[in-house]
Design an enzyme around this catalytic site. Structure first.
Site, PDB file in Angstrom:
ATOM      1  N   GLY A   1       0.834  -1.209   0.000  1.00 10.98           N
ATOM      2  CA  GLY A   1       0.000   0.000   0.000  1.00 10.98           C
ATOM      3  C   GLY A   1       0.861   1.248   0.000  1.00 10.98           C
ATOM      4  O   GLY A   1       2.076   1.188   0.198  1.00 10.98           O
TER       5      GLY A   1
ATOM      6  N   GLY B   1       2.614   3.731   1.463  1.00 12.39           N
ATOM      7  CA  GLY B   1       3.118   4.000   2.806  1.00 12.39           C
ATOM      8  C   GLY B   1       3.630   5.414   2.974  1.00 12.39           C
ATOM      9  O   GLY B   1       3.839   5.883   4.090  1.00 12.39           O
TER      10      GLY B   1
ATOM     11  N   ASP C   1       8.532   6.135   7.842  1.00 11.61           N
ATOM     12  CA  ASP C   1       8.133   7.449   8.371  1.00 11.61           C
ATOM     13  C   ASP C   1       7.203   8.199   7.420  1.00 11.61           C
ATOM     14  O   ASP C   1       6.779   9.317   7.717  1.00 11.61           O
ATOM     15  CB  ASP C   1       9.376   8.296   8.669  1.00 11.61           C
ATOM     16  CG  ASP C   1      10.246   8.501   7.431  1.00 11.61           C
ATOM     17  OD1 ASP C   1       9.856   8.038   6.335  1.00 11.61           O
ATOM     18  OD2 ASP C   1      11.314   9.133   7.558  1.00 11.61           O
TER      19      ASP C   1
ATOM     20  N   ARG D   1       3.718  13.341  -8.309  1.00 17.14           N
ATOM     21  CA  ARG D   1       3.833  12.410  -9.425  1.00 17.14           C
ATOM     22  C   ARG D   1       2.513  12.354 -10.172  1.00 17.14           C
ATOM     23  O   ARG D   1       1.445  12.289  -9.562  1.00 17.14           O
ATOM     24  CB  ARG D   1       4.199  11.039  -8.877  1.00 17.14           C
ATOM     25  CG  ARG D   1       4.267   9.955  -9.906  1.00 17.14           C
ATOM     26  CD  ARG D   1       5.079   8.781  -9.424  1.00 17.14           C
ATOM     27  NE  ARG D   1       4.376   7.973  -8.432  1.00 17.14           N
ATOM     28  CZ  ARG D   1       4.933   6.911  -7.824  1.00 17.14           C
ATOM     29  NH1 ARG D   1       6.177   6.581  -8.079  1.00 17.14           N
ATOM     30  NH2 ARG D   1       4.248   6.221  -6.969  1.00 17.14           N
TER      31      ARG D   1
ATOM     32  N   ARG E   1      -1.586  -1.248 -10.080  1.00 21.04           N
ATOM     33  CA  ARG E   1      -0.412  -2.089 -10.337  1.00 21.04           C
ATOM     34  C   ARG E   1      -0.811  -3.555 -10.380  1.00 21.04           C
ATOM     35  O   ARG E   1      -1.917  -3.910  -9.961  1.00 21.04           O
ATOM     36  CB  ARG E   1       0.591  -1.966  -9.173  1.00 21.04           C
ATOM     37  CG  ARG E   1       0.847  -0.588  -8.690  1.00 21.04           C
ATOM     38  CD  ARG E   1       0.793  -0.499  -7.167  1.00 21.04           C
ATOM     39  NE  ARG E   1       0.738   0.913  -6.776  1.00 21.04           N
ATOM     40  CZ  ARG E   1       1.806   1.658  -6.571  1.00 21.04           C
ATOM     41  NH1 ARG E   1       2.980   1.109  -6.622  1.00 21.04           N
ATOM     42  NH2 ARG E   1       1.703   2.934  -6.302  1.00 21.04           N
TER      43      ARG E   1
ATOM     44  N   ASP F   1       4.591  -4.756  -7.343  1.00 13.66           N
ATOM     45  CA  ASP F   1       3.934  -3.519  -6.926  1.00 13.66           C
ATOM     46  C   ASP F   1       4.497  -2.311  -7.668  1.00 13.66           C
ATOM     47  O   ASP F   1       3.959  -1.208  -7.548  1.00 13.66           O
ATOM     48  CB  ASP F   1       4.054  -3.318  -5.403  1.00 13.66           C
ATOM     49  CG  ASP F   1       5.489  -3.345  -4.932  1.00 13.66           C
ATOM     50  OD1 ASP F   1       6.186  -4.338  -5.197  1.00 13.66           O
ATOM     51  OD2 ASP F   1       5.924  -2.368  -4.301  1.00 13.66           O
ATOM     52  N   ASN F   2       5.570  -2.502  -8.411  1.00 20.57           N
ATOM     53  CA  ASN F   2       6.132  -1.413  -9.211  1.00 20.57           C
ATOM     54  C   ASN F   2       5.933  -1.670 -10.694  1.00 20.57           C
ATOM     55  O   ASN F   2       6.700  -1.190 -11.527  1.00 20.57           O
ATOM     56  CB  ASN F   2       7.617  -1.238  -8.895  1.00 20.57           C
ATOM     57  CG  ASN F   2       7.850  -0.732  -7.481  1.00 20.57           C
ATOM     58  OD1 ASN F   2       6.967  -0.097  -6.897  1.00 20.57           O
ATOM     59  ND2 ASN F   2       9.008  -1.014  -6.925  1.00 20.57           N
TER      60      ASN F   2
HETATM   61  P1  AMP Z   1       9.070   1.056  -3.114  1.00 18.39           P
HETATM   62  O1  AMP Z   1      10.273   0.171  -2.978  1.00 18.39           O
HETATM   63  O2  AMP Z   1       9.396   2.516  -3.147  1.00 18.39           O
HETATM   64  O3  AMP Z   1       8.204   0.639  -4.233  1.00 18.39           O
HETATM   65  O4  AMP Z   1       8.228   0.875  -1.763  1.00 18.39           O
HETATM   66  C1  AMP Z   1       7.786  -0.362  -1.323  1.00 18.39           C
HETATM   67  C2  AMP Z   1       6.785  -0.178  -0.206  1.00 18.39           C
HETATM   68  O5  AMP Z   1       7.392   0.459   0.924  1.00 18.39           O
HETATM   69  C3  AMP Z   1       5.584   0.668  -0.567  1.00 18.39           C
HETATM   70  O6  AMP Z   1       4.474   0.142   0.122  1.00 18.39           O
HETATM   71  C4  AMP Z   1       5.962   2.018  -0.027  1.00 18.39           C
HETATM   72  O7  AMP Z   1       4.843   2.818   0.238  1.00 18.39           O
HETATM   73  C5  AMP Z   1       6.695   1.642   1.249  1.00 18.39           C
HETATM   74  N1  AMP Z   1       7.646   2.673   1.687  1.00 18.39           N
HETATM   75  C6  AMP Z   1       8.834   2.995   1.113  1.00 18.39           C
HETATM   76  N2  AMP Z   1       9.437   3.984   1.798  1.00 18.39           N
HETATM   77  C7  AMP Z   1       8.634   4.314   2.833  1.00 18.39           C
HETATM   78  C8  AMP Z   1       8.690   5.261   3.901  1.00 18.39           C
HETATM   79  N3  AMP Z   1       9.731   6.081   4.049  1.00 18.39           N
HETATM   80  N4  AMP Z   1       7.655   5.295   4.770  1.00 18.39           N
HETATM   81  C9  AMP Z   1       6.600   4.475   4.644  1.00 18.39           C
HETATM   82  N5  AMP Z   1       6.488   3.568   3.662  1.00 18.39           N
HETATM   83  C10 AMP Z   1       7.470   3.471   2.761  1.00 18.39           C
HETATM   84 MG    MG Z   2       6.644   1.201  -5.199  1.00 21.65          MG
END
Ligand code: AMP
Ligand code: MG
Length: 471
Positions: free
Chosen positions: A84, A86, A119, A171, A178, A243-244
């Site tokens: 989700g 985050g 965070d 963005r 996804r 998820d990406n």
């Molecule tokens: P990503 O690798 O950027 O695609 O992120 C993978 C997951 O980690 C997604 O659910 C993001 O929302 C969550 N996420 C990445 N960085 C943070 C952060 N600093 N705080 C909260 N959630 C994060």
């Molecule tokens: Mg992502």
């Protein structure tokens, strides 16, 4: 306020998301605003009273329906049952001057119910990286999410390296649906929601697709084209988790991504990709794996599962061939061949093999093919000369190979060491390189001799060994 919101995702069942506003930041300061994209979206700076407040998350614009989206995904092959947004908030969808519907999402806008241990914030580096690289991808003609704004928050973000300046990226995407959005409902056995999502994705992205298997085919075609396009410019995504992987076929999530300098098929940049799962040359295989995960999820809603498995298998199995077809067409154009003949592909693979063996720069080799300078890219120029003999003979049967090559081979890509230098300067308050990169990379196929330094590969001291996962 003239952001013309028309929010369709917020009208989906409550199970799809959590409604919440972005968390306000201490001292929002506008770092960048993309006037070109804004114009396409039918908005302009002048219409928006306080850009920093809106795109920093302090002022929710009228008509927005802020929410964090729910999804799951396979990360580096491992199933994560709930991810989700985050650290992102979807403000809503805006109908552009061109009639196109686009998501407007703040990234780094504070914690959400899906933040887990995070965070909810982003620091300046990854925000500027995504801004520059996603806009460069767009200018290269490759489907991608785009960057509308970057805002400094005036608050520190704490990472391994200590306190860093916080920032929020706005963005813009065709949507943020996804593969992982389908996976979460399939894994939970929520067939109702899976059907609703399928209908939604079809209506929004592929109105001609018929049913779940039609959607699967459409996503396959879009992703096949996308991966071939990535390969053609030496792009390594770095985190091709499900998820990406966007249903729209846009490149999404610029974390530890980078472009090849020296060509080597096994290149990996991401420091977290320890086994090279998402190495340059693995990308075509991985996208097929991701599509198989989408197929598995979509099948859960089919009444005749056995027939669905058969159909889905056939759709997925056709994907490698499709990628290969696109890949061949693009790479033939890169060597000046617009009309393929038997044996032409050997020319492409022959060149790539020599490039890998003799440490040739990917972008500069292809860009310099029409002239006499390409041989200088090889540690043994003789290896190129040998190849070029056959190649020149073949080109006599092409109408205008130089023009074909110029349109297929960019002069400028966002080189990783320049991105790092840009971030370092920006942290110190100097946006000269940021401004120059965004301007030059907006016209990547034009020679811009005054910016020749941005074509140069990194010196040994400038080489960036690894990029980190944009946190
Ligand atoms: P990503 O690798 O950027 O695609 O992120 C993978 C997951 O980690 C997604 O659910 C993001 O929302 C969550 N996420 C990445 N960085 C943070 C952060 N600093 N705080 C909260 N959630 C994060
Ligand atoms: Mg992502």
């Amino acid at each position: 306020m003239t952001l013309r919101f028309d929010n369709s995702y917020a009208a989906l069942p409550p199970a799809f998301f959590s409604r919440l506003d972005p968390t306000p930041v201490r001292a929002p300061r506008l770092l960048a605003f993309n006037d070109d994209l804004a114009a396409v979206m039918g908005i302009s700076r002048a219409d928006l009273p306080d850009l920093a407040a809106i795109f920093g998350g302090n002022a929710v614009p009228e008509g927005a329906a802020p929410l964090a989206q729910l999804y799951a995904g396979h990360q580096f092959g491992n199933w994560n049952p709930q991810l989700g947004d985050g650290r992102a908030i979807l403000l809503g969808e805006v109908l552009g001057a061109d009639g196109i519907r686009r998501d407007v999402q703040l990234k780094g806008s504070g914690p959400t119910p899906y933040s887990r241990m995070g965070d909810g914030r982003a620091w300046l580096g990854p925000v500027l990286r995504e801004y520059v690289v996603s806009e460069a991808m767009h200018a290269l003609g490759i489907p991608t999410t785009r960057a509308l704004a970057a805002v400094e928050t005036g608050e520190p973000v704490y990472r391994e390296d200590g306190a860093l300046p916080g920032a929020v990226l706005t963005r813009v995407a065709a949507s943020h649906v996804r593969v992982g959005t389908f996976q979460i409902f399939a894994a939970r056995g929520e067939v109702h929601n899976l059907r609703t999502l399928t209908d939604y994705a079809i209506a929004r992205h592929y109105p001609d697709a018929e049913g779940p298997m039609g959607l699967l085919s459409a996503v396959r075609d879009a992703q096949a084209r996308l991966i071939a396009a990535w390969m053609s410019v030496g792009f390594i995504h770095g985190v091709m988790n499900t998820d990406n992987c966007a249903i729209s076929g846009e490149t999404i999530d610029y974390g530890p991504c980078a472009f090849l300098d020296i060509y080597h098929p096994e290149t990996v940049f991401s420091s977290i990709d320890r086994f090279g799962r998402y190495a340059y040359s693995n990308q075509p295989d991985i996208v097929v794996w991701n599509l198989a995960q989408l197929a598995t999820a979509l099948i859960q809603q089919m009444v005749d599962k056995e027939a669905a498995v058969e159909e889905a298998t056939a759709i997925v199995h056709a994907m490698p061939g499709l990628i290969q077809t696109h890949w061949s067409e693009i790479f033939l154009r890169k060597i000046g061949i617009a009309h393929a003949q038997d044996g032409d592909l050997d020319l492409v693979t022959g060149l790539l093999e020599r490039m890998a063996k003799h440490q040739a720069d990917f972008t500069n080799t292809f860009r310099s093919l029409p002239g006499a300078a390409a041989r200088d890219q090889f540690s043994d120029p003789g290896a190129f000369d040998q190849w070029a003999e056959t190649w020149h003979a073949r080109l006599t049967r092409e109408a205008d190979p130089a023009r074909v090559m110029e349109a297929a081979n960019p002069a400028f890509i966002p080189r990783n060491h320049r991105i790092e230098q840009m971030i370092e300067a920006a942290v110190g308050g100097d946006y000269t390189l940021f401004d120059r990169l965004t301007a030059v990379l907006a016209r990547p196929f034009e020679d811009q001799p005054e910016h020749a330094d941005l074509q140069r590969p990194p010196t040994p001291e400038e080489v960036v060994a690894a990029t980190f996962c944009g946190t």
